[in-house]
Write a protein that holds these residues in place. Sequence first.
Motif, PDB file in Angstrom:
ATOM      1  N   THR A 214       0.844  -1.197   0.000  1.00 46.62           N
ATOM      2  CA  THR A 214       0.000   0.000   0.000  1.00 46.62           C
ATOM      3  C   THR A 214       0.872   1.237   0.000  1.00 46.62           C
ATOM      4  O   THR A 214       2.026   1.200   0.416  1.00 46.62           O
ATOM      5  CB  THR A 214      -0.905   0.073   1.241  1.00 46.62           C
ATOM      6  OG1 THR A 214      -0.086   0.184   2.413  1.00 46.62           O
ATOM      7  CG2 THR A 214      -1.798  -1.142   1.371  1.00 46.62           C
TER       8      THR A 214
ATOM      9  N   THR B  24      -6.617   5.701   5.189  1.00 42.02           N
ATOM     10  CA  THR B  24      -6.753   4.251   5.092  1.00 42.02           C
ATOM     11  C   THR B  24      -6.642   3.810   3.639  1.00 42.02           C
ATOM     12  O   THR B  24      -7.059   4.529   2.738  1.00 42.02           O
ATOM     13  CB  THR B  24      -8.081   3.771   5.701  1.00 42.02           C
ATOM     14  OG1 THR B  24      -8.089   2.336   5.725  1.00 42.02           O
ATOM     15  CG2 THR B  24      -9.263   4.273   4.909  1.00 42.02           C
ATOM     16  N   LYS B  25      -6.048   2.641   3.457  1.00 41.62           N
ATOM     17  CA  LYS B  25      -5.893   2.086   2.114  1.00 41.62           C
ATOM     18  C   LYS B  25      -5.883   0.580   2.226  1.00 41.62           C
ATOM     19  O   LYS B  25      -5.187   0.025   3.084  1.00 41.62           O
ATOM     20  CB  LYS B  25      -4.577   2.585   1.507  1.00 41.62           C
ATOM     21  CG  LYS B  25      -4.309   2.175   0.076  1.00 41.62           C
ATOM     22  CD  LYS B  25      -5.212   2.865  -0.920  1.00 41.62           C
ATOM     23  CE  LYS B  25      -4.909   4.320  -1.062  1.00 41.62           C
ATOM     24  NZ  LYS B  25      -3.689   4.566  -1.876  1.00 41.62           N
ATOM     25  N   SER B  26      -6.668  -0.070   1.389  1.00 40.96           N
ATOM     26  CA  SER B  26      -6.764  -1.540   1.445  1.00 40.96           C
ATOM     27  C   SER B  26      -6.206  -2.183   0.190  1.00 40.96           C
ATOM     28  O   SER B  26      -6.272  -1.616  -0.900  1.00 40.96           O
ATOM     29  CB  SER B  26      -8.218  -1.964   1.642  1.00 40.96           C
ATOM     30  OG  SER B  26      -8.675  -1.609   2.926  1.00 40.96           O
ATOM     31  N   ASN B  27      -5.692  -3.373   0.375  1.00 43.23           N
ATOM     32  CA  ASN B  27      -5.188  -4.193  -0.725  1.00 43.23           C
ATOM     33  C   ASN B  27      -5.508  -5.634  -0.355  1.00 43.23           C
ATOM     34  O   ASN B  27      -4.736  -6.306   0.309  1.00 43.23           O
ATOM     35  CB  ASN B  27      -3.688  -3.986  -0.910  1.00 43.23           C
ATOM     36  CG  ASN B  27      -3.121  -4.873  -2.011  1.00 43.23           C
ATOM     37  OD1 ASN B  27      -3.844  -5.604  -2.681  1.00 43.23           O
ATOM     38  ND2 ASN B  27      -1.821  -4.790  -2.207  1.00 43.23           N
TER      39      ASN B  27
ATOM     40  N   ARG C 271      -6.567  -8.499   1.703  1.00 42.13           N
ATOM     41  CA  ARG C 271      -6.683  -8.707   3.152  1.00 42.13           C
ATOM     42  C   ARG C 271      -5.794  -7.751   3.961  1.00 42.13           C
ATOM     43  O   ARG C 271      -5.769  -7.828   5.184  1.00 42.13           O
ATOM     44  CB  ARG C 271      -6.311 -10.159   3.465  1.00 42.13           C
ATOM     45  CG  ARG C 271      -7.278 -11.183   2.872  1.00 42.13           C
ATOM     46  CD  ARG C 271      -6.875 -12.624   3.215  1.00 42.13           C
ATOM     47  NE  ARG C 271      -5.592 -12.968   2.616  1.00 42.13           N
ATOM     48  CZ  ARG C 271      -4.446 -13.008   3.292  1.00 42.13           C
ATOM     49  NH1 ARG C 271      -4.430 -12.732   4.587  1.00 42.13           N
ATOM     50  NH2 ARG C 271      -3.332 -13.331   2.680  1.00 42.13           N
ATOM     51  N   TYR C 272      -5.076  -6.893   3.278  1.00 40.52           N
ATOM     52  CA  TYR C 272      -4.208  -5.923   3.943  1.00 40.52           C
ATOM     53  C   TYR C 272      -4.891  -4.560   3.984  1.00 40.52           C
ATOM     54  O   TYR C 272      -5.352  -4.063   2.959  1.00 40.52           O
ATOM     55  CB  TYR C 272      -2.883  -5.780   3.188  1.00 40.52           C
ATOM     56  CG  TYR C 272      -2.089  -7.056   3.047  1.00 40.52           C
ATOM     57  CD1 TYR C 272      -2.086  -7.767   1.848  1.00 40.52           C
ATOM     58  CD2 TYR C 272      -1.339  -7.550   4.096  1.00 40.52           C
ATOM     59  CE1 TYR C 272      -1.342  -8.926   1.710  1.00 40.52           C
ATOM     60  CE2 TYR C 272      -0.587  -8.717   3.966  1.00 40.52           C
ATOM     61  CZ  TYR C 272      -0.601  -9.398   2.778  1.00 40.52           C
ATOM     62  OH  TYR C 272       0.127 -10.550   2.637  1.00 40.52           O
ATOM     63  N   THR C 273      -4.940  -3.967   5.173  1.00 44.36           N
ATOM     64  CA  THR C 273      -5.491  -2.619   5.316  1.00 44.36           C
ATOM     65  C   THR C 273      -4.505  -1.775   6.104  1.00 44.36           C
ATOM     66  O   THR C 273      -4.151  -2.123   7.233  1.00 44.36           O
ATOM     67  CB  THR C 273      -6.849  -2.632   6.043  1.00 44.36           C
ATOM     68  OG1 THR C 273      -7.779  -3.402   5.275  1.00 44.36           O
ATOM     69  CG2 THR C 273      -7.385  -1.204   6.199  1.00 44.36           C
TER      70      THR C 273
END
Lengths: 112, 113
Positions: free
Chosen positions: A48, A56-59, A61-63
């Motif tokens: 990210t 906030t930034k999601s990829n 299952r990663y936040t």
Amino acid sequence: KNQVEQSPQSLIILEGKNCTLQCNYTVSPFSNLRWYKQDTGRGPVSLTIMTFSENTKSNGRYTATLDADTKQSSLHITASQLSDSASYICVVSTGTASKLTFGTGTRLQVTL
Amino acid sequence: DAGVTQSPTHLIKTRGQQVTLRCSPKSGHDTVSWYQQALGQGPQFIFQYYEEEERQRGNFPDRFSGHQFPNYSSELNVNALLLGDSALYLCASSSPWPTDTQYFGPGTRLTVL
């Protein structure tokens, strides 16, 4: 002096569980913050990137979260998998490639 | 797109020898940065090449030198190797803008005996 500190140094969790990794920084001026995943003996892979205005930034299952006021970031991994076992490195940029400050990473091990 | 490639993958040298590591940047990237990563540590910036010139340099001795070719590929040379030079050497390439969007190669593991 620009510094990036990560905690914990290492972490062991069971497969399927969630975890949160922390990053505190004292880098100025601030341009962006990245989280990288690095498998042992391999190059880091970007997960990210967040600029000052993003919190906030999601990829998948990663936040990742960013609090620019307190200069803290976190990486939350949901429903961990064995393949998540790696080092996670927080990197803060002042805006040019030569001015990246790397944390020493959190070593995550996901077990059965 | 092959991404950033590095060669060789592994290398074993003895103290006092010289070594050359190679890096090909991601297509469309014109800037190459080199990092040294000791075991259990974060990468340390060595230097950056742009338009075939060293643009920025970290806190590394002159034993570490580099070169960038017209096709943007790059070499890292280390002379008079020391045991402490054993590390993973990472190459990262950057797009013209933003210049801090770096893509890392798989690294070269150098062992100095």
